[in-house]
Design a protein around this motif. Structure first.
Motif, PDB file in Angstrom:
ATOM      1  N   LEU A   7       0.835  -1.196   0.000  1.00  0.00           N
ATOM      2  CA  LEU A   7       0.000   0.000   0.000  1.00  0.00           C
ATOM      3  C   LEU A   7       0.870   1.246   0.000  1.00  0.00           C
ATOM      4  O   LEU A   7       1.809   1.355   0.786  1.00  0.00           O
ATOM      5  N   LYS A   8       0.541   2.180  -0.875  1.00  0.00           N
ATOM      6  CA  LYS A   8       1.269   3.437  -0.916  1.00  0.00           C
ATOM      7  C   LYS A   8       0.574   4.439  -0.003  1.00  0.00           C
ATOM      8  O   LYS A   8      -0.620   4.674  -0.122  1.00  0.00           O
ATOM      9  N   MET A   9       1.328   5.004   0.938  1.00  0.00           N
ATOM     10  CA  MET A   9       0.758   5.994   1.837  1.00  0.00           C
ATOM     11  C   MET A   9       1.687   7.185   1.835  1.00  0.00           C
ATOM     12  O   MET A   9       2.700   7.180   2.543  1.00  0.00           O
ATOM     13  N   GLY A  10       1.375   8.192   1.039  1.00  0.00           N
ATOM     14  CA  GLY A  10       2.268   9.342   0.930  1.00  0.00           C
ATOM     15  C   GLY A  10       3.621   8.883   0.424  1.00  0.00           C
ATOM     16  O   GLY A  10       3.703   8.136  -0.548  1.00  0.00           O
ATOM     17  N   ASP A  48       4.763  -4.407   8.555  1.00  0.00           N
ATOM     18  CA  ASP A  48       4.049  -4.762   9.781  1.00  0.00           C
ATOM     19  C   ASP A  48       4.039  -6.276   9.944  1.00  0.00           C
ATOM     20  O   ASP A  48       3.556  -6.995   9.071  1.00  0.00           O
ATOM     21  N   VAL A 106       2.726   0.928  13.769  1.00  0.00           N
ATOM     22  CA  VAL A 106       2.823   1.639  12.489  1.00  0.00           C
ATOM     23  C   VAL A 106       2.998   3.139  12.703  1.00  0.00           C
ATOM     24  O   VAL A 106       3.816   3.783  12.030  1.00  0.00           O
ATOM     25  N   GLU A 107       2.243   3.699  13.647  1.00  0.00           N
ATOM     26  CA  GLU A 107       2.334   5.145  13.880  1.00  0.00           C
ATOM     27  C   GLU A 107       3.742   5.550  14.293  1.00  0.00           C
ATOM     28  O   GLU A 107       4.299   6.521  13.769  1.00  0.00           O
ATOM     29  N   MET A 110       6.108   5.238  11.422  1.00  0.00           N
ATOM     30  CA  MET A 110       5.974   6.330  10.470  1.00  0.00           C
ATOM     31  C   MET A 110       6.674   7.586  10.989  1.00  0.00           C
ATOM     32  O   MET A 110       7.333   8.299  10.233  1.00  0.00           O
ATOM     33  N   LEU A 121       5.055  15.050   7.703  1.00  0.00           N
ATOM     34  CA  LEU A 121       3.824  15.326   6.961  1.00  0.00           C
ATOM     35  C   LEU A 121       2.656  15.643   7.886  1.00  0.00           C
ATOM     36  O   LEU A 121       1.777  16.413   7.554  1.00  0.00           O
ATOM     37  N   LEU A 122       2.676  15.013   9.070  1.00  0.00           N
ATOM     38  CA  LEU A 122       1.522  15.171   9.955  1.00  0.00           C
ATOM     39  C   LEU A 122       1.480  16.560  10.585  1.00  0.00           C
ATOM     40  O   LEU A 122       0.422  17.121  10.773  1.00  0.00           O
TER      41      LEU A 122
ATOM     42  N   LEU B   7      -4.414  -1.997  11.839  1.00  0.00           N
ATOM     43  CA  LEU B   7      -3.382  -0.996  12.088  1.00  0.00           C
ATOM     44  C   LEU B   7      -4.016   0.350  12.367  1.00  0.00           C
ATOM     45  O   LEU B   7      -4.907   0.799  11.642  1.00  0.00           O
ATOM     46  N   LYS B   8      -3.535   1.017  13.409  1.00  0.00           N
ATOM     47  CA  LYS B   8      -4.027   2.352  13.736  1.00  0.00           C
ATOM     48  C   LYS B   8      -3.144   3.369  13.036  1.00  0.00           C
ATOM     49  O   LYS B   8      -1.926   3.356  13.172  1.00  0.00           O
ATOM     50  N   MET B   9      -3.766   4.253  12.249  1.00  0.00           N
ATOM     51  CA  MET B   9      -3.010   5.301  11.571  1.00  0.00           C
ATOM     52  C   MET B   9      -3.717   6.613  11.830  1.00  0.00           C
ATOM     53  O   MET B   9      -4.679   6.940  11.138  1.00  0.00           O
ATOM     54  N   GLY B  10      -3.235   7.360  12.798  1.00  0.00           N
ATOM     55  CA  GLY B  10      -3.903   8.605  13.168  1.00  0.00           C
ATOM     56  C   GLY B  10      -5.334   8.293  13.596  1.00  0.00           C
ATOM     57  O   GLY B  10      -5.565   7.395  14.401  1.00  0.00           O
ATOM     58  N   LEU B  14      -6.747   0.713   9.674  1.00  0.00           N
ATOM     59  CA  LEU B  14      -6.500   0.124   8.360  1.00  0.00           C
ATOM     60  C   LEU B  14      -6.441  -1.389   8.474  1.00  0.00           C
ATOM     61  O   LEU B  14      -5.724  -1.937   9.305  1.00  0.00           O
ATOM     62  N   ASP B  48      -8.679  -2.572   2.890  1.00  0.00           N
ATOM     63  CA  ASP B  48      -8.022  -2.772   1.600  1.00  0.00           C
ATOM     64  C   ASP B  48      -8.280  -4.202   1.127  1.00  0.00           C
ATOM     65  O   ASP B  48      -7.947  -5.163   1.813  1.00  0.00           O
ATOM     66  N   VAL B 106      -5.653   3.283  -1.142  1.00  0.00           N
ATOM     67  CA  VAL B 106      -5.646   3.717   0.256  1.00  0.00           C
ATOM     68  C   VAL B 106      -5.542   5.238   0.372  1.00  0.00           C
ATOM     69  O   VAL B 106      -6.233   5.854   1.178  1.00  0.00           O
ATOM     70  N   GLU B 107      -4.674   5.840  -0.455  1.00  0.00           N
ATOM     71  CA  GLU B 107      -4.493   7.287  -0.366  1.00  0.00           C
ATOM     72  C   GLU B 107      -5.801   8.021  -0.654  1.00  0.00           C
ATOM     73  O   GLU B 107      -6.186   8.937   0.069  1.00  0.00           O
ATOM     74  N   MET B 110      -8.228   7.541   2.132  1.00  0.00           N
ATOM     75  CA  MET B 110      -7.918   8.363   3.293  1.00  0.00           C
ATOM     76  C   MET B 110      -8.372   9.806   3.063  1.00  0.00           C
ATOM     77  O   MET B 110      -8.910  10.448   3.970  1.00  0.00           O
ATOM     78  N   LEU B 121      -5.332  15.946   7.656  1.00  0.00           N
ATOM     79  CA  LEU B 121      -4.063  15.837   8.375  1.00  0.00           C
ATOM     80  C   LEU B 121      -2.866  16.045   7.472  1.00  0.00           C
ATOM     81  O   LEU B 121      -1.846  16.579   7.869  1.00  0.00           O
TER      82      LEU B 121
END
Lengths: 136, 136
Positions: A7-10, A48, A106-107, A110, A121-122, B7-10, B14, B48, B106-107, B110, B121
């Motif tokens: 997965l691409k995230m930013g 992960d 993951v947080e 990141m 980025l956040l 997974l927790k992302m902010g 996910l 996903d 995913v992007e 989000m 964010l």
């Protein structure tokens, strides 16, 4: 299944390993990941392994390989979510995952990557020129 | 494996579905997800399914269930990464995934969630007061 989704995230790529990595799957993952790093110009790879309860020397080597390959492609690798039992096994096996960064989740992974690549980025704050006090 | 990692992302959760969802796994996923939404006060759930190549009415129902449960817990659900063949099958099966938002990846998912919960964010820009031109 013979492919693990990436997965691409930013600026980062995220891979969740949920199944045992047998030969073919591991090779595909290495290939796919390096192709994606090159295609998306990703600066970091998050792996992960919170669902992985058994780790062996093969898995350890794959993680090491991915980290080495990514570094050559100018991307950092962080392994996140390792279960305590897995960490114990790794050390007992004598595998120290050299060259692989780790984080609790993951947080945090990141955050670590963002710090590593000098990017946040956040909480993107504008760079402020230091005041030029020549009248002192 | 009897659990899919969440997974927790902010403010979002996910989930990457990589294996066929059989009964027990699906029930565990529903339970775990709702528990996590409650525990982390997540505002959105991203599922996903880019690795899912076969979808049936059971899977469709599970996705619908998760969306309904999340909504009750004040979280939006977005299904991302659906393969074209899966979309074709879903429509041919007469499953329209009502109440489930979808996005290409995913992007984008989000982004959709961020727009939905009025939160951005990634590109947090300060709100600017419109200029008050009373001298016209």
């Amino acid at each position: 299944m013979d492919r693990i989704p990436i997965l691409k995230m930013g600026p980062f790529l995220l891979v969740t390993i949920q199944v045992d990595l047998y030969d073919r799957l591991a090779l595909n993952l290495e290939n796919d990941l390096i192709t994606m790093v090159s295609k998306t110009e990703a600066k970091g790879v998050l792996i992960d392994i919170s669902a992985v309860s058994i780790v062996d020397s093969f898995m350890g080597r794959i993680l090491g390989n991915i980290a080495s390959m990514s570094r050559i492609m100018d991307a950092e690798t962080v392994v996140v979510g390792m279960q305590p039992a897995v960490a114990i096994t790794l050390v007992e096996l004598g595998l120290t995952l050299q060259g692989v960064h780790t984080a609790l989740n993951v947080e945090k992974g990141m955050e670590l990557l963002q710090n590593k690549i000098g990017l946040n980025l956040l909480n993107q704050e504008e760079y402020q020129e230091p005041a030029d006090d020549t009248d002192l």
